[in-house]
Design an enzyme around this catalytic site. Structure first.
Site, mmCIF file in Angstrom:
data_model
loop_
_atom_site.group_PDB
_atom_site.id
_atom_site.type_symbol
_atom_site.label_atom_id
_atom_site.label_comp_id
_atom_site.label_asym_id
_atom_site.label_seq_id
_atom_site.Cartn_x
_atom_site.Cartn_y
_atom_site.Cartn_z
ATOM 1 N N SER A 106 6.210 42.369 86.541
ATOM 2 C CA SER A 106 4.746 42.408 86.470
ATOM 3 C C SER A 106 4.194 41.151 87.127
ATOM 4 O O SER A 106 4.702 40.706 88.162
ATOM 5 C CB SER A 106 4.340 42.557 85.003
ATOM 6 O OG SER A 106 2.958 42.594 84.872
ATOM 7 N N SER A 107 3.198 40.547 86.528
ATOM 8 C CA SER A 107 2.605 39.328 87.102
ATOM 9 C C SER A 107 1.754 38.646 86.042
ATOM 10 O O SER A 107 1.205 39.297 85.143
ATOM 11 C CB SER A 107 1.713 39.679 88.288
ATOM 12 O OG SER A 107 0.939 38.567 88.662
ATOM 13 N N LYS B 38 -0.981 45.654 87.404
ATOM 14 C CA LYS B 38 0.014 44.892 86.632
ATOM 15 C C LYS B 38 -0.291 44.938 85.131
ATOM 16 O O LYS B 38 0.629 44.959 84.305
ATOM 17 C CB LYS B 38 0.074 43.455 87.146
ATOM 18 C CG LYS B 38 0.620 43.324 88.572
ATOM 19 C CD LYS B 38 2.051 43.841 88.722
ATOM 20 C CE LYS B 38 2.663 43.503 90.077
ATOM 21 N NZ LYS B 38 4.050 43.958 90.209
ATOM 22 N N TYR C 247 -4.976 44.746 92.047
ATOM 23 C CA TYR C 247 -3.658 44.180 91.702
ATOM 24 C C TYR C 247 -3.591 43.891 90.200
ATOM 25 O O TYR C 247 -2.630 44.274 89.523
ATOM 26 C CB TYR C 247 -3.430 42.892 92.511
ATOM 27 C CG TYR C 247 -2.057 42.286 92.332
ATOM 28 C CD1 TYR C 247 -0.938 42.857 92.921
ATOM 29 C CD2 TYR C 247 -1.878 41.127 91.576
ATOM 30 C CE1 TYR C 247 0.328 42.302 92.766
ATOM 31 C CE2 TYR C 247 -0.620 40.563 91.409
ATOM 32 C CZ TYR C 247 0.487 41.149 92.007
ATOM 33 O OH TYR C 247 1.738 40.597 91.848
HETATM 34 P P1 NDP Z 1 8.074 40.463 98.708
HETATM 35 O O1 NDP Z 1 6.971 40.953 99.575
HETATM 36 O O2 NDP Z 1 8.995 39.431 99.215
HETATM 37 O O3 NDP Z 1 8.943 41.662 98.174
HETATM 38 C C1 NDP Z 1 8.394 42.911 97.876
HETATM 39 C C2 NDP Z 1 9.505 43.907 97.921
HETATM 40 O O4 NDP Z 1 8.984 45.188 97.560
HETATM 41 C C3 NDP Z 1 10.105 44.029 99.313
HETATM 42 O O5 NDP Z 1 11.505 44.104 99.189
HETATM 43 C C4 NDP Z 1 9.543 45.333 99.843
HETATM 44 O O6 NDP Z 1 10.498 45.942 100.682
HETATM 45 C C5 NDP Z 1 9.405 46.122 98.544
HETATM 46 N N1 NDP Z 1 8.435 47.203 98.637
HETATM 47 C C6 NDP Z 1 7.094 47.115 98.756
HETATM 48 N N2 NDP Z 1 6.551 48.337 98.836
HETATM 49 C C7 NDP Z 1 7.589 49.222 98.770
HETATM 50 C C8 NDP Z 1 7.693 50.621 98.823
HETATM 51 N N3 NDP Z 1 6.611 51.399 98.950
HETATM 52 N N4 NDP Z 1 8.911 51.195 98.726
HETATM 53 C C9 NDP Z 1 10.021 50.430 98.608
HETATM 54 N N5 NDP Z 1 9.993 49.089 98.555
HETATM 55 C C10 NDP Z 1 8.786 48.495 98.643
HETATM 56 O O7 NDP Z 1 7.332 39.963 97.377
HETATM 57 P P2 NDP Z 1 7.871 39.323 96.008
HETATM 58 O O8 NDP Z 1 9.332 39.197 96.015
HETATM 59 O O9 NDP Z 1 7.047 38.136 95.768
HETATM 60 O O10 NDP Z 1 7.410 40.453 94.983
HETATM 61 C C11 NDP Z 1 8.290 41.133 94.108
HETATM 62 C C12 NDP Z 1 7.522 41.533 92.855
HETATM 63 O O11 NDP Z 1 7.108 40.346 92.168
HETATM 64 C C13 NDP Z 1 6.254 42.342 93.130
HETATM 65 O O12 NDP Z 1 6.148 43.380 92.188
HETATM 66 C C14 NDP Z 1 5.142 41.326 92.933
HETATM 67 O O13 NDP Z 1 3.940 41.918 92.530
HETATM 68 C C15 NDP Z 1 5.738 40.449 91.834
HETATM 69 N N6 NDP Z 1 5.157 39.107 91.738
HETATM 70 C C16 NDP Z 1 5.301 38.178 92.756
HETATM 71 C C17 NDP Z 1 4.736 36.913 92.614
HETATM 72 C C18 NDP Z 1 4.869 35.860 93.672
HETATM 73 O O14 NDP Z 1 4.200 34.806 93.543
HETATM 74 N N7 NDP Z 1 5.673 36.023 94.704
HETATM 75 C C19 NDP Z 1 3.978 36.549 91.410
HETATM 76 C C20 NDP Z 1 3.895 37.574 90.431
HETATM 77 C C21 NDP Z 1 4.469 38.804 90.592
HETATM 78 P P3 NDP Z 1 10.208 46.692 102.080
HETATM 79 O O15 NDP Z 1 9.118 45.961 102.775
HETATM 80 O O16 NDP Z 1 11.540 46.640 102.756
HETATM 81 O O17 NDP Z 1 9.820 48.080 101.680
#
Ligand code: NDP
Length: 252
Positions: A136-137, A155, A151
């Site tokens: 989540s977040s 979440k 967003y």
């Molecule tokens: P990234 O953008 O690095 O990673 C997101 C991942 O989700 C990628 O691997 C992307 O893969 C995948 N993804 C997105 N849409 C799809 C889809 N439709 N189907 C399949 N895969 C998908 O971001 P984060 O690692 O930061 O985010 C991971 C999680 O953590 C998210 O849920 C985000 O909301 C949450 N989060 C992140 C924070 C931060 O500060 N970074 C803070 C709070 C929460 P691909 O593009 O290959 O499809």
């Protein structure tokens, strides 16, 4: 901590937090299924894991969600742990022309896909008495970013979905929890369609908003996730675990 012989699906494991989670589970002995849309990035993460199943799939497509669960069970013979991590950001004010387009996209990616994957995976996880963790977040708990109603709502819905399904599956011996990160250094802002400069600005602001004045590395979230997925957390279900460098306690 060992996950020897455990089978784990990590959605969104082609980058950022999901990649760190998959690599850590693999290092701890698990069989991992990597899921994302970008094959090149998935393969790069796959090289850091031990014999992973790599599935190029879009979690918002029902046919892909079915393939993720069915192919994992067919390939490894069972499913123990589902990590619903795939997600994206996006900005629009409620009065903006694109408000509903942004809302639909974020709800579909951050919440509906989790609901459907959980629906598909639950019968398998009931058999293994495994568990589910939703990423989540901290934005579910406080308004931190401008124009972020979509967003935040996705979440916050995810948090209550987590509690609801935890209540439903407890009698089957299945635990369901959420991890709510604050700022974690990944490419999420860029991957959600913004520029490198906008990404830097978002993280700089979020860092200032933490009591500890720091941003996490993805591996810090992976450590919490593997703990919650392990038997050490056998008493924990329906919980929302914040790891935010003190964002929620920072005095205004
Ligand atoms: P990234 O953008 O690095 O990673 C997101 C991942 O989700 C990628 O691997 C992307 O893969 C995948 N993804 C997105 N849409 C799809 C889809 N439709 N189907 C399949 N895969 C998908 O971001 P984060 O690692 O930061 O985010 C991971 C999680 O953590 C998210 O849920 C985000 O909301 C949450 N989060 C992140 C924070 C931060 O500060 N970074 C803070 C709070 C929460 P691909 O593009 O290959 O499809």
């Amino acid at each position: 901590m060992s996950f020897n012989d455990k089978v784990v699906i990590v959605t969104g494991s082609s980058s950022g937090i999901g990649a760190a989670i998959a690599i850590e589970f693999s290092a701890l002995g698990a069989h991992v299924c990597l899921v994302g849309r970008n094959k090149e990035k998935l393969d790069e993460v796959g090289r850091k894991c031990n014999n992973p199943l790599v599935l190029v799939a879009d979690v918002t497509q029902d046919k892909d969600a079915q393939r993720i669960v069915n192919e994992t069970v067919r390939y490894f013979g069972k499913l123990d742990i589902l990590i619903n991590n795939a997600g994206m950001g996006g900005a629009a004010s409620i009065t903006a022309e694109n408000a509903m387009a942004v809302y639909d996209k974020l709800m579909s990616t951050n919440l509906r896909s989790v609901v459907y994957l959980t629906h598909l995976a639950a019968p398998h996880i009931i058999k293994t008495k495994g568990n589910i963790i939703n990423i989540s977040s901290v934005c579910a708990l406080r308004i931190l970013l401008k124009d972020s109603f979509a967003y935040n709502t996705s979440k916050a819905g995810l948090d209550h979905f987590t509690r609801s399904v935890a209540a439903e599956l407890a009698s089957d011996g299945v635990r369901v929890n959420a991890v709510n990160p604050g700022p974690v250094l990944t490419d999420i802002v860029q991957n959600s369609g913004f520029s490198d400069a906008q990404q830097k600005a978002v993280f700089e602001n979020m860092k200032k908003g933490t009591a500890l004045n720091r941003i996490s590395e993805p591996s810090e979230i992976a450590d919490l996730v593997t703990f919650l997925a392990s038997d050490k957390a056998r008493a924990i279900t329906g919980s929302i675990y914040v790891s935010d460098n003190g964002t929620l306690i920072k005095a205004a």
